[in-house]
Design an enzyme around this catalytic site. Structure first.
Site, PDB file in Angstrom:
ATOM      1  N   HIS A 233      -3.084  -0.630  -8.282  1.00 60.62           N
ATOM      2  CA  HIS A 233      -1.954  -0.765  -7.555  1.00 60.62           C
ATOM      3  C   HIS A 233      -3.125  -2.030  -6.163  1.00 60.62           C
ATOM      4  O   HIS A 233      -2.410  -2.607  -6.419  1.00 60.62           O
ATOM      5  CB  HIS A 233      -1.637   0.479  -6.363  1.00 60.62           C
ATOM      6  N   GLU A 234      -4.045  -1.327  -5.997  1.00 61.74           N
ATOM      7  CA  GLU A 234      -5.076  -2.564  -5.095  1.00 61.74           C
ATOM      8  C   GLU A 234      -5.088  -3.616  -5.600  1.00 61.74           C
ATOM      9  O   GLU A 234      -4.929  -4.236  -5.615  1.00 61.74           O
ATOM     10  CB  GLU A 234      -6.118  -1.326  -4.403  1.00 61.74           C
ATOM     11  N   HIS A 237      -2.326  -5.649  -4.951  1.00 58.63           N
ATOM     12  CA  HIS A 237      -2.430  -6.517  -3.932  1.00 58.63           C
ATOM     13  C   HIS A 237      -3.068  -7.681  -3.955  1.00 58.63           C
ATOM     14  O   HIS A 237      -2.933  -8.466  -3.051  1.00 58.63           O
ATOM     15  CB  HIS A 237      -2.800  -5.712  -3.049  1.00 58.63           C
ATOM     16  N   GLU A 287       4.940  -3.470  -1.872  1.00 60.44           N
ATOM     17  CA  GLU A 287       4.347  -2.356  -2.117  1.00 60.44           C
ATOM     18  C   GLU A 287       4.868  -2.329  -3.968  1.00 60.44           C
ATOM     19  O   GLU A 287       4.594  -2.297  -4.772  1.00 60.44           O
ATOM     20  CB  GLU A 287       4.997  -1.211  -1.755  1.00 60.44           C
TER      21      GLU A 287
END
Length: 390
Positions: A233-234, A237, A287
């Site tokens: 997930h990071e 980003h 997100e």
């Protein structure tokens, strides 16, 4: 000085219709001031109707207006004449019409609306554009500075910042996890992963490709796949440069507020940006986009995407809405949808593997071993990040 003992003094007059000045003569009588025009016409201004116009560039000149004709300006340069007018015109500083409260409120509302448009519309738009064109070197420099500010901000002792966990076996396990996910083809720059010896259950991305994990998250995870899901997930980003966009947006907003309420500069800006990134709450679109990227990355690495949802779901059930990773990645009310999206990304006809073997997982969870006491890392070991203060 009266109309009897001094016939006339010279002055300049602007009538308002045109910008140029007209040379006129002025006589002073007990009841009024008389302005003689070049064509022989006369203008009479009563003493009580004279108003002084402030904020002139040349303070040596007295500028007068008339109550019944506010656009006309009379410019008096002679000092003696100015003193005479000041003694006789007792209403020079009077305002003829007080501004209605409704108009003041309208102006105030317009000012607030303008600031809101700048902060919530123009600044994010500019941040998005700048994030696309900012050189990688600039992003890395911003990330380096912010990383050090975060270490200092989280250090409760003031002894130099929270320690970076440097156990070789544990960091090798994290690199093995990263290599298994293999996101390099999508990234705008090299990724560096740091593990901080702090009990907070959190992880986040910084500008320039820095990923930060806390010891508390590694200890709270049930298995390495949950950590891999957070890592994926990071990475999402980083791929979409969300941390850079968020940092630019925060800095831009601080700049606007600094112009209005006082200076925000130097360390204040850096600490604010650091705090914003620790507690990053990106837009719903950002997100969801990072979640989708994580699902695909996990799927390609033969790891079940459901791990992204189970970790957040379990933490939320145990601790409710709070700080740390619960607020950072699983914030209500999006959490249920995000867990459902992770479950929907699972291929029911596929048998998934695990990202690390048992020994590597143990090495990762003990990466900060020997540094966890409060004397060595400057943090209090008693509370988790989501616990409420007493």
């Amino acid at each position: 000085m009266t109309g009897q003992d001094v016939n006339w003094v010279f002055a300049d007059l602007a009538r308002g219709e045109r910008a140029h000045l007209t040379r006129v003569r002025v006589a002073f009588y007990p009841e009024a001031l008389i302005i003689g025009m070049p064509d022989g016409a006369q203008i009479t201004w009563g003493w009580n109707t004279l108003r002084r116009v402030r904020d002139q560039a040349d303070r040596r000149i007295m500028v007068l207006s008339h109550k019944g004709d506010p656009l006309t300006r009379l410019y008096l340069a002679d000092h003696e004449t100015q003193e005479f007018v000041t003694r006789h015109a007792r209403s020079l500083g009077k305002r003829d019409h007080a501004t209605p409260l409704s108009k003041v409120m309208l102006w105030a509302g317009g000012a607030v609306a303008s600031v809101a448009v700048i902060i919530f519309l123009l600044v994010p738009l500019m941040a998005t554009q700048l994030a696309e064109i900012l050189p990688p070197e600039g992003e890395k420099a911003l990330g380096d500075t912010t990383f050090e500010q975060i270490r200092v901000a989280l250090d409760e002792t003031g002894l130099g910042g929270v320690r970076i966990c440097e156990d070789p076996a544990g960091n090798a396990a994290m690199q093995t996890m990263y290599a298994r996910l293999n996101p390099d083809a999508d990234l705008p720059y090299e990724v560096k992963i740091h593990i901080l010896d702090h009990p907070m259950v959190n992880a986040f991305a910084l500008p320039g490709g820095r990923l930060v994990f806390f010891r508390g998250l590694l200890e709270e995870a049930d298995n390495p796949d949950e950590v891999a899901a957070v890592l994926a997930h990071e990475i999402g980003h980083v791929v979409y440069r969300d941390p850079t966009r968020d940092a630019l947006r925060s800095a831009g907003s601080l700049g606007v507020l600094g112009l209005l309420f006082g200076d925000f500069a130097g360390g204040t800006v850096a600490l604010f940006i650091a705090n914003q990134l620790i507690n990053a709450t990106y837009s719903q679109a950002a997100e969801a986009r990072a979640d989708d990227y994580a699902h695909d990355l996990l799927e390609k690495a033969d790891i079940s995407p459901v791990a992204l949802g189970t970790f957040f779901e379990r933490l939320h059930e145990e601790h409710g809405d709070a700080e740390g990773i619960v607020a950072h990645l699983a914030s209500h009310p999006q959490m249920t949808d995000r867990i459902s999206a992770a479950q929907a990304a699972v291929d029911p006809n596929r048998t998934y593997g695990t990202i690390l073997d048992a020994q590597s997982w143990q090495n990762l969870q003990t990466v900060c071993s020997g540094q966890a006491d409060a004397s060595s890392n400057g943090t209090s070991p008693a509370k988790k990040s989501w616990e409420k203060p007493e």
